[in-house]
Design a protein around this motif. Sequence first.
Motif, PDB file in Angstrom:
ATOM      1  N   UNK A  30       0.911  -1.114  -0.103  1.00  0.00           N
ATOM      2  CA  UNK A  30       0.234  -0.096   0.149  1.00  0.00           C
ATOM      3  C   UNK A  30       0.967   1.034   0.167  1.00  0.00           C
ATOM      4  N   UNK A  31       1.715   1.415   0.801  1.00  0.00           N
ATOM      5  CA  UNK A  31       2.804   2.422   0.923  1.00  0.00           C
ATOM      6  C   UNK A  31       3.538   2.461  -0.511  1.00  0.00           C
ATOM      7  N   UNK A  32       3.856   1.362  -1.240  1.00  0.00           N
ATOM      8  CA  UNK A  32       4.274   1.502  -2.430  1.00  0.00           C
ATOM      9  C   UNK A  32       3.652   2.171  -3.547  1.00  0.00           C
ATOM     10  N   UNK A  33       1.911   1.792  -3.509  1.00  0.00           N
ATOM     11  CA  UNK A  33       1.264   2.603  -4.289  1.00  0.00           C
ATOM     12  C   UNK A  33       1.170   3.966  -3.856  1.00  0.00           C
ATOM     13  N   UNK A  34       1.053   4.194  -2.782  1.00  0.00           N
ATOM     14  CA  UNK A  34       1.126   5.696  -2.281  1.00  0.00           C
ATOM     15  C   UNK A  34       2.332   6.605  -2.662  1.00  0.00           C
ATOM     16  N   UNK A  35       3.553   5.719  -2.842  1.00  0.00           N
ATOM     17  CA  UNK A  35       4.784   6.254  -3.380  1.00  0.00           C
ATOM     18  C   UNK A  35       4.685   6.585  -4.837  1.00  0.00           C
ATOM     19  N   UNK A  36       4.329   5.543  -5.695  1.00  0.00           N
ATOM     20  CA  UNK A  36       4.123   5.715  -6.919  1.00  0.00           C
ATOM     21  C   UNK A  36       3.045   7.011  -7.222  1.00  0.00           C
ATOM     22  N   UNK A  81       3.845  11.285   2.285  1.00  0.00           N
ATOM     23  CA  UNK A  81       4.583   9.959   1.428  1.00  0.00           C
ATOM     24  C   UNK A  81       5.353  10.797   0.484  1.00  0.00           C
ATOM     25  N   UNK A  82       4.767  11.693  -0.235  1.00  0.00           N
ATOM     26  CA  UNK A  82       5.593  12.469  -1.197  1.00  0.00           C
ATOM     27  C   UNK A  82       6.823  13.287  -0.548  1.00  0.00           C
ATOM     28  N   UNK A  94      14.760  -1.942  -1.748  1.00  0.00           N
ATOM     29  CA  UNK A  94      14.558  -2.688  -0.635  1.00  0.00           C
ATOM     30  C   UNK A  94      14.932  -2.113   0.653  1.00  0.00           C
ATOM     31  N   UNK A  95      16.160  -1.520   0.783  1.00  0.00           N
ATOM     32  CA  UNK A  95      16.710  -0.804   1.815  1.00  0.00           C
ATOM     33  C   UNK A  95      15.788   0.433   2.257  1.00  0.00           C
ATOM     34  N   UNK A  96      15.698   1.215   1.323  1.00  0.00           N
ATOM     35  CA  UNK A  96      15.009   2.634   1.513  1.00  0.00           C
ATOM     36  C   UNK A  96      13.326   2.334   1.602  1.00  0.00           C
ATOM     37  N   UNK A  97      12.730   1.313   1.053  1.00  0.00           N
ATOM     38  CA  UNK A  97      11.303   1.354   1.191  1.00  0.00           C
ATOM     39  C   UNK A  97      11.098   0.584   2.425  1.00  0.00           C
TER      40      UNK A  97
END
Lengths: 261, 249
Positions: free
Chosen positions: A29-35, A144-145, A215-218
């Motif tokens: 979910x955080x990944x989608x928000x990041x996109x 997130x942005x 991986x490390x940052x996310x």
Amino acid sequence: MRLNILLDPFRWLGRTAVDTAAQIGQWGGLGLQTLRGIQRVDIWGRLLLGQLAKIGVDSVPIALFIASFTGVVMALQASYTFTGAVPLYFVGTLVGKTMILELGPVLTGLALSGRVGANIAAELGTMRVTEQIDALETLAYDPVAYLVVPRVLAGLIMVPVVVILATAIGITAGWGTSLYLLDMSTPEFMKGLRLFFDDWDVKFAVIKSLSFGLTITSIGCFFGFTTRGGAEGVGLSTTRAVVVSSMVILVLDAFWAATLL
Amino acid sequence: MSILLKDVHKAFGSNRVLKGFSLEVQPGETLAIVGQSGTGKSVALKHVVGLLRPDSGEVWVDGKNVGDMDLEGLYEVRRNVGYVFQFAALFDSLTIGENVGLGLRRMPELTDEAISRRVRECLALVELEGYESRYPSQLSGGQKKRAGLARAIATRPEYLLYDEPTTGLDPVTTTVIDRLIIRTREELEVTSVVITHDMESAYRVADRVGMLHDGVIRFLGTPDEIQACPDPIVKGFIEGKPELLEGAG
Ligand SMILES: Nc1ncnc2c1ncn2[C@@H]1O[C@H](COP(=O)(O)OP(=O)(O)O)[C@@H](O)[C@H]1O
Ligand SMILES: [Mg+2]
């Protein structure tokens, strides 16, 4: 009663599996928000440079330190193993291949999951428990942005750069060792280095490093963002970020070797 | 148009915090919410700006339903609401000036020049002139709270929400902050909600005082009315007598 005790490990296992699945879902979910956040260049644009410096430039010393000693050890161990049965110039082959394919990316990745991942988790975790992330939201910033996007982008850009630098230094250290401790000549070392060299090796290392940077940052951002409960919570998130991203790096390492080599 | 919460329910897992919380804030008034710590005062306030979403019930700000609004809509509402956090929640990595100016940078109509002028004005209002280039770690607790207030008023919101602005401060600083709240209201003509568990503060700054107990507003009235309230729960709280609270259940 007795049966219950016997079942406990399975219950624990079940709960852990469910928790882990839920966390992977949240991470996605955080990944989608990041996109989505990547589109808000107005918010993260000014912050990227600072993160490039912090995640990239500041990580160079530790990465070079690790790589140079690894290069020395690789050369010495190779010559010890070969003991005259294999031509000595294979020291160059071994140092080059293992540094580029494996040790450069993985050792740098593990070091940075400690240095960068822990730093991100602790910083964002502190911001979460002191309500700084809520404050960002009330000031109409997408947190997130503002926080995640510049860190993830900086990781994607800088981890491969640091890995390439580290690999180069590691090979240089191996070459120096061959020259001064193993009585090899530069042409001999270079002959070994070139012998099985393939352009694809470098591409492979870059692909690996990109995945490690992500991986490390996310994962650092994820554990930072989901921190609960004061200083203790921040400590917990930091530890988890390091442990989980180290594990994911090792799994990814095997995955890439199985799929791309 | 003002702030209205209607029958809001909110639980965290099995911990039911708000159980039908209803409250209407009149335009231009200052309303204090009091209650024991851990009863959900902060949770209620966070619903107003959509930091938390209700499990059921409605939250209205300025005639807009915040409860199920998308993020873009929420950012619109938040531009009009200033939030003062309990521990100031200043950004450690930014100077006081940058902290105060951060919300202003989201307003495209303001030039850099206009932003720095506004930052100076707001810092002057909270008596922190000349602190622009300091970092939060270099400020005392009271100064941080004032800087947090300056950040909240910088965008000239119509609503101000204060989460325990005076908790943990000495009596003198408490009075200074209370006066600031009163002055801010007079100068900016804002509608405010102040969470506090300091009754003296509540009487000083508020037109009406609401008491949160067991997930609902147990009592709502003027400072005089609440002091005359015979309800043992209310009496026990404002007079600081736990035995009354326990006896009433
Ligand atoms: N984000 C959250 N997640 C889980 N529980 C929460 C969260 N925020 C608040 N709570 C719980 O809600 C209850 C009320 O908290 P809060 O509103 O902070 O109390 P207070 O009245 O002191 O401001 C507490 O039991 C707290 O643990
Ligand atoms: Mg609170």
